[in-house]
Design a protein around this motif. Structure first.
Motif, mmCIF file in Angstrom:
data_model
loop_
_atom_site.group_PDB
_atom_site.id
_atom_site.type_symbol
_atom_site.label_atom_id
_atom_site.label_comp_id
_atom_site.label_asym_id
_atom_site.label_seq_id
_atom_site.Cartn_x
_atom_site.Cartn_y
_atom_site.Cartn_z
ATOM 1 N N SER A 45 0.846 -1.190 0.000
ATOM 2 C CA SER A 45 0.000 0.000 0.000
ATOM 3 C C SER A 45 0.882 1.241 0.000
ATOM 4 N N ILE A 46 0.696 2.075 -0.995
ATOM 5 C CA ILE A 46 1.512 3.284 -1.161
ATOM 6 C C ILE A 46 0.747 4.478 -0.608
ATOM 7 N N GLY A 47 1.411 5.254 0.226
ATOM 8 C CA GLY A 47 0.791 6.446 0.775
ATOM 9 C C GLY A 47 0.902 7.627 -0.179
ATOM 10 N N ALA A 48 0.785 8.811 0.368
ATOM 11 C CA ALA A 48 0.794 10.020 -0.453
ATOM 12 C C ALA A 48 2.180 10.326 -1.021
ATOM 13 N N ALA A 49 3.220 9.923 -0.285
ATOM 14 C CA ALA A 49 4.580 10.212 -0.736
ATOM 15 C C ALA A 49 4.925 9.391 -1.976
ATOM 16 N N PRO A 85 6.679 6.849 -4.091
ATOM 17 C CA PRO A 85 7.455 5.682 -3.682
ATOM 18 C C PRO A 85 8.734 5.537 -4.486
ATOM 19 N N GLY A 86 9.649 4.734 -3.943
ATOM 20 C CA GLY A 86 10.845 4.389 -4.687
ATOM 21 C C GLY A 86 10.555 3.230 -5.620
ATOM 22 N N ARG A 87 11.573 2.450 -5.919
ATOM 23 C CA ARG A 87 11.424 1.316 -6.831
ATOM 24 C C ARG A 87 11.358 0.028 -6.021
ATOM 25 N N GLU A 100 9.397 -3.957 -12.211
ATOM 26 C CA GLU A 100 10.843 -3.859 -12.381
ATOM 27 C C GLU A 100 11.368 -4.992 -13.265
ATOM 28 N N ASP A 101 12.685 -5.007 -13.485
ATOM 29 C CA ASP A 101 13.284 -6.022 -14.343
ATOM 30 C C ASP A 101 13.808 -7.213 -13.561
ATOM 31 N N LEU A 129 13.172 0.800 3.304
ATOM 32 C CA LEU A 129 11.911 0.105 3.537
ATOM 33 C C LEU A 129 10.770 1.102 3.689
ATOM 34 N N ALA A 130 11.004 2.165 4.440
ATOM 35 C CA ALA A 130 9.960 3.175 4.644
ATOM 36 C C ALA A 130 9.586 3.857 3.335
ATOM 37 N N GLY A 131 10.544 3.977 2.411
ATOM 38 C CA GLY A 131 10.278 4.631 1.136
ATOM 39 C C GLY A 131 9.863 3.691 0.027
ATOM 40 N N HIS A 132 9.546 2.435 0.370
ATOM 41 C CA HIS A 132 9.172 1.425 -0.644
ATOM 42 C C HIS A 132 10.208 1.396 -1.772
ATOM 43 N N ASP A 133 11.478 1.348 -1.380
ATOM 44 C CA ASP A 133 12.572 1.436 -2.348
ATOM 45 C C ASP A 133 13.477 0.208 -2.244
ATOM 46 N N SER A 134 12.880 -0.946 -2.054
ATOM 47 C CA SER A 134 13.643 -2.180 -1.835
ATOM 48 C C SER A 134 14.480 -2.569 -3.038
ATOM 49 N N TYR A 135 13.959 -2.354 -4.246
ATOM 50 C CA TYR A 135 14.712 -2.697 -5.452
ATOM 51 C C TYR A 135 16.045 -1.962 -5.473
#
Length: 418
Positions: free
Chosen positions: A315-319, A321-323, A358-359, A384-390
């Motif tokens: 679930s993505i919030g207002a900010a 997100p990363g990759r 992603e690839d 993790l907080a920025g949904h940027d795990s890739y």
């Protein structure tokens, strides 16, 4: 089994899980009796082209024709069945044109013909045919809303079926009075045929439900035409018999991975093929179970591997997100929650070879992943907080890139405790 052996074993488990759903090896034995007349092949999904090729190879002497649609980059060369490509997970004009072509071909079938429907995950967005007055642009907006809504896959499919002329049995009704046989690869919890590609060849079990609450969940950006359809008085589902055959499922893939683990002297613990919820929350839960195995030998003594499938959500919030995708987010959450436990290793991939958009299919992590990130000046909790795990796993070199696997039995997760 040593720490150095863990990554290779996890990869072998992953490869076995994917191979167990390969249409080239599993489809032929599920085919019906050869028709005396024509066989019209239709279908949609990430595995549709590979399934079509498997049909051609199994039936070289049958009068085959038809059209299937798959994701861009997932096509394979076929001789008698036409393969179209379209966008996933957000539909596009190519998908709309393919859906119209497939529906037209289905309607051309006569009572002596066999219609063979090849259905796999991803077919919902690849075969869009919106109910009037919805437009393709409306469907694109709805799809994007669904992908970031946090709704379960069951609720997403309730919406998709209601807004489509081809899903929820629409394709089956078009093919009547021909004999229709569906061959399906399941990518959904519980192998629900009404949920795989939103059920184009089975009756809609939720046709009579009021979906106003789901329309409300998608506000305020839900297009007016979509809201009108979702909140209109529902009509009962059409009833018909469906010859529906599962040729590959998440459960069979987990069992194939379990066989690899047993052969290596690792005890497999199958936690289920239908685990859902937020990816990061599941990562925390799985870390807790893994630490319990390491410390208390419960629910199984080490060495053991926790195997699971299903589809989580992010679930993505207002900010912005990363990759990343749900599998890499799960793994990053697991790593943070297990705090680099020296006995825990894990792999998580989308079995179609693409985690989100992603690839990479996913990633493979070991006890030293967090230290590697720190040495690079990267804070795992921030990523993790920025949904940027890739981005994090790309930097640490832990991503798994398989390319399109041409099948799809949803996510595969293996958490090994030595």
């Amino acid at each position: 089994m040593t720490v150095d052996d863990a990554p290779a074993l996890l990869r072998r488990m992953m490869e076995a899980a994917i191979a167990a759903a390969d249409p080239a090896t599993v489809l032929a034995r599920h085919l019906p009796e050869k028709p005396k007349g024509r066989c019209i092949v239709i279908g949609a999904g990430k595995s549709a082209a590979a399934m079509a090729l498997a049909v051609e190879r199994a039936w070289p002497d049958v009068d085959l024709s038809g059209v299937v649609v798959t994701r861009y980059g997932h096509g394979v060369p076929t001789r008698r069945i036409t393969v179209r490509e379209a966008s996933h997970p957000v539909p596009d004009a190519a998908g709309l044109a393919a859906a119209q072509e497939i529906l037209r071909i289905a309607k051309s079938a006569g009572p002596d013909d066999l219609v063979l429907a090849l259905i796999s995950g991803g077919g919902s967005s690849l075969m869009p045919l919106p109910v009037p007055p919805l437009t393709l642009e409306d469907k694109i907006v709805v799809n994007r809303l669904l992908l970031r809504s946090g709704l379960t896959i069951e609720d997403m499919n309730r919406v998709r079926r209601r807004l489509s002329m081809i899903k929820g049995g629409g394709l089956a009704l078009a093919a009547a009075p021909a004999r229709l046989v569906t061959l399906a690869i399941s990518d959904v919890p519980g192998d629900d045929s009404a949920a795989i590609a939103s059920g184009p060849t089975v009756p809609d079990p939720t046709a009579g439900e009021d979906l106003t609450h789901l329309a409300d969940r998608l506000r305020p950006d839900l297009p007016l035409a979509a809201r009108e359809v979702l909140t209109a008085a529902p009509e009962p589902a059409a009833r018909f018999d469906a010859d529906y055959r599962m040729i590959a499922t998440p459960k069979t893939s987990l069992e194939a991975a379990a066989d690899v683990a047993r052969a290596a002297g690792i005890r497999p613990v199958l936690l289920g093929d239908a685990l859902e919820g937020e990816a990061r929350e599941l990562g925390i839960v799985m870390a807790g179970i893994a630490k319990s195995v390491a410390q208390h030998g419960f629910p199984a003594p080490a060495p053991a591997v926790l195997l699971s499938g299903g589809e989580t959500t992010v679930s993505i919030g207002a900010a912005k997100p990363g990759r990343g995708g749900r599998n890499t987010e799960f793994l990053l959450s697991l790593a943070v929650a297990s705090q680099g436990h020296k006995r825990i290793h894990a792999v998580a991939v989308d079995t179609d070879g693409i985690d989100g958009t992603e690839d990479a299919a996913g990633a493979l992590i070991g006890p030293d992943m967090l230290k590697q990130a720190t040495d690079l000046g990267l804070d795992a909790k921030t990523f993790l907080a920025g949904h940027d795990s890739y981005s994090l796993f790309d930097a640490t070199g832990d991503l798994i890139r398989t390319g399109p696997t041409l099948t799809n039995v949803n996510d595969f997760r293996a958490v090994m405790i030595l």
